[in-house]
Design a protein around this motif. Structure first.
Motif, PDB file in Angstrom:
ATOM      1  N   TYR A   1       0.839  -1.200   0.000  1.00 44.85           N
ATOM      2  CA  TYR A   1       0.000   0.000   0.000  1.00 44.85           C
ATOM      3  C   TYR A   1       0.872   1.248   0.000  1.00 44.85           C
ATOM      4  O   TYR A   1       0.588   2.210  -0.718  1.00 44.85           O
ATOM      5  N   ASP A   2       1.928   1.256   0.805  1.00 42.77           N
ATOM      6  CA  ASP A   2       2.843   2.399   0.809  1.00 42.77           C
ATOM      7  C   ASP A   2       3.423   2.621  -0.589  1.00 42.77           C
ATOM      8  O   ASP A   2       3.461   3.754  -1.080  1.00 42.77           O
ATOM      9  N   MET A   3       3.852   1.545  -1.234  1.00 46.48           N
ATOM     10  CA  MET A   3       4.393   1.636  -2.579  1.00 46.48           C
ATOM     11  C   MET A   3       3.327   2.144  -3.559  1.00 46.48           C
ATOM     12  O   MET A   3       3.573   3.010  -4.389  1.00 46.48           O
ATOM     13  N   PHE A   4       2.118   1.620  -3.438  1.00 48.84           N
ATOM     14  CA  PHE A   4       1.017   1.977  -4.333  1.00 48.84           C
ATOM     15  C   PHE A   4       0.728   3.473  -4.259  1.00 48.84           C
ATOM     16  O   PHE A   4       0.678   4.162  -5.277  1.00 48.84           O
ATOM     17  N   PHE A   5       0.552   3.989  -3.044  1.00 47.85           N
ATOM     18  CA  PHE A   5       0.189   5.399  -2.901  1.00 47.85           C
ATOM     19  C   PHE A   5       1.376   6.323  -3.166  1.00 47.85           C
ATOM     20  O   PHE A   5       1.191   7.428  -3.687  1.00 47.85           O
ATOM     21  N   THR A   6       2.583   5.881  -2.866  1.00 49.67           N
ATOM     22  CA  THR A   6       3.768   6.662  -3.208  1.00 49.67           C
ATOM     23  C   THR A   6       3.872   6.789  -4.726  1.00 49.67           C
ATOM     24  O   THR A   6       4.127   7.873  -5.253  1.00 49.67           O
ATOM     25  N   THR A   7       3.647   5.681  -5.425  1.00 51.93           N
ATOM     26  CA  THR A   7       3.684   5.691  -6.886  1.00 51.93           C
ATOM     27  C   THR A   7       2.585   6.583  -7.451  1.00 51.93           C
ATOM     28  O   THR A   7       2.815   7.356  -8.387  1.00 51.93           O
ATOM     29  N   MET A   8       1.399   6.506  -6.867  1.00 52.51           N
ATOM     30  CA  MET A   8       0.276   7.291  -7.353  1.00 52.51           C
ATOM     31  C   MET A   8       0.557   8.795  -7.233  1.00 52.51           C
ATOM     32  O   MET A   8       0.102   9.582  -8.063  1.00 52.51           O
ATOM     33  N   LEU A   9       1.340   9.178  -6.239  1.00 50.56           N
ATOM     34  CA  LEU A   9       1.595  10.600  -5.996  1.00 50.56           C
ATOM     35  C   LEU A   9       2.984  11.066  -6.427  1.00 50.56           C
ATOM     36  O   LEU A   9       3.353  12.215  -6.188  1.00 50.56           O
ATOM     37  N   GLU A  10       3.753  10.205  -7.092  1.00 51.43           N
ATOM     38  CA  GLU A  10       5.143  10.540  -7.384  1.00 51.43           C
ATOM     39  C   GLU A  10       5.319  11.729  -8.319  1.00 51.43           C
ATOM     40  O   GLU A  10       6.353  12.397  -8.273  1.00 51.43           O
ATOM     41  N   SER A  11       4.332  12.040  -9.145  1.00 50.27           N
ATOM     42  CA  SER A  11       4.474  13.180 -10.053  1.00 50.27           C
ATOM     43  C   SER A  11       4.000  14.491  -9.413  1.00 50.27           C
ATOM     44  O   SER A  11       4.027  15.535 -10.061  1.00 50.27           O
ATOM     45  N   PHE A  12       3.602  14.450  -8.143  1.00 49.13           N
ATOM     46  CA  PHE A  12       3.136  15.635  -7.427  1.00 49.13           C
ATOM     47  C   PHE A  12       4.276  16.208  -6.582  1.00 49.13           C
ATOM     48  O   PHE A  12       5.054  15.459  -5.991  1.00 49.13           O
ATOM     49  N   SER A  13       4.330  17.523  -6.489  1.00 53.62           N
ATOM     50  CA  SER A  13       5.256  18.150  -5.542  1.00 53.62           C
ATOM     51  C   SER A  13       4.675  17.978  -4.139  1.00 53.62           C
ATOM     52  O   SER A  13       3.504  17.594  -3.979  1.00 53.62           O
ATOM     53  N   ALA A  14       5.469  18.266  -3.121  1.00 54.08           N
ATOM     54  CA  ALA A  14       4.982  18.152  -1.741  1.00 54.08           C
ATOM     55  C   ALA A  14       3.757  19.046  -1.534  1.00 54.08           C
ATOM     56  O   ALA A  14       2.781  18.638  -0.895  1.00 54.08           O
ATOM     57  N   GLU A  15       3.794  20.231  -2.085  1.00 57.13           N
ATOM     58  CA  GLU A  15       2.661  21.158  -1.956  1.00 57.13           C
ATOM     59  C   GLU A  15       1.420  20.596  -2.659  1.00 57.13           C
ATOM     60  O   GLU A  15       0.311  20.647  -2.116  1.00 57.13           O
ATOM     61  N   GLU A  16       1.621  20.052  -3.845  1.00 57.55           N
ATOM     62  CA  GLU A  16       0.492  19.475  -4.591  1.00 57.55           C
ATOM     63  C   GLU A  16      -0.097  18.268  -3.867  1.00 57.55           C
ATOM     64  O   GLU A  16      -1.313  18.065  -3.905  1.00 57.55           O
ATOM     65  N   ARG A  17       0.745  17.467  -3.215  1.00 54.27           N
ATOM     66  CA  ARG A  17       0.229  16.327  -2.445  1.00 54.27           C
ATOM     67  C   ARG A  17      -0.676  16.816  -1.325  1.00 54.27           C
ATOM     68  O   ARG A  17      -1.747  16.256  -1.080  1.00 54.27           O
ATOM     69  N   GLY A  18      -0.259  17.873  -0.650  1.00 49.95           N
ATOM     70  CA  GLY A  18      -1.085  18.447   0.412  1.00 49.95           C
ATOM     71  C   GLY A  18      -2.398  18.993  -0.120  1.00 49.95           C
ATOM     72  O   GLY A  18      -3.456  18.808   0.485  1.00 49.95           O
ATOM     73  N   GLU A  19      -2.332  19.651  -1.263  1.00 50.67           N
ATOM     74  CA  GLU A  19      -3.544  20.192  -1.887  1.00 50.67           C
ATOM     75  C   GLU A  19      -4.475  19.063  -2.333  1.00 50.67           C
ATOM     76  O   GLU A  19      -5.690  19.153  -2.171  1.00 50.67           O
ATOM     77  N   ALA A  20      -3.893  18.006  -2.906  1.00 47.57           N
ATOM     78  CA  ALA A  20      -4.708  16.873  -3.348  1.00 47.57           C
ATOM     79  C   ALA A  20      -5.417  16.226  -2.167  1.00 47.57           C
ATOM     80  O   ALA A  20      -6.611  15.910  -2.249  1.00 47.57           O
ATOM     81  N   LEU A  21      -4.701  16.047  -1.063  1.00 49.19           N
ATOM     82  CA  LEU A  21      -5.314  15.466   0.136  1.00 49.19           C
ATOM     83  C   LEU A  21      -6.437  16.356   0.651  1.00 49.19           C
ATOM     84  O   LEU A  21      -7.510  15.862   1.006  1.00 49.19           O
ATOM     85  N   ALA A  22      -6.211  17.663   0.660  1.00 47.27           N
ATOM     86  CA  ALA A  22      -7.256  18.595   1.106  1.00 47.27           C
ATOM     87  C   ALA A  22      -8.479  18.509   0.195  1.00 47.27           C
ATOM     88  O   ALA A  22      -9.624  18.516   0.672  1.00 47.27           O
TER      89      ALA A  22
END
Length: 153
Positions: free
Chosen positions: A114-135
């Protein structure tokens, strides 16, 4: 930026969301297939690992599912050798659920996948974009929870 009509945006969003959901489901089936698990079952393993030895009712409440749905998952996992039922030593009327050694191993392996799956799913996002996507996801969840409440009443 070109102005997009609400109808077009809604249709585009709906199509993109369905495509994402479809791809997510295919990847999840491929990931879980190697363990002989079905979608939803790793969450049961994770919950049992976290909770220790809950009752079926406690497990269902923790997962936010019905007792009958929990029962189906538990029976399947028990048949697969992942879960066992244990009579409570303090209250012999009470049956508790726990992971077998196989269940503990698979919960750990699924967690890594699961860690690998979600890391892969978000790998093209910057840290800021990951936070925005989660929000955004949490905001959508809140909106859908409100809709569910209206539909259920």
């Amino acid at each position: 930026m070109e102005s997009i009509s609400r109808e077009k945006l809604t249709a585009d969003f709906g199509e993109a969301f369905l495509t994402l959901q479809h791809t997510y489901n295919i990847c999840m089936q491929l990931l879980l297939g190697k363990y002989g698990l079905y979608p939803g079952q790793p969450q049961v393993l994770f919950a049992l690992s976290k909770l220790g030895a809950p009752t079926q009712n406690e497990l269902a409440a923790h997962l936010g599912i019905g007792k009958a749905s929990a029962g189906v998952s538990i029976r399947r996992l028990e048949t697969g050798g992942f879960v066992k039922r244990v009579r409570d030593k303090k209250d012999t009327r009470c049956i508790r659920l726990s992971l077998t050694k196989k269940g503990e191993d698979y919960a750990r392996w699924c967690s890594i996948d699961y860690d690998m799956f979600f890391t892969t799913m978000l790998e093209s996002f910057s840290a800021e974009e990951r936070g925005e996507a989660l929000a955004c996801i949490k905001a959508m969840e809140g909106s859908l929870d409100a809709l569910r409440s209206r539909l259920e009443s």
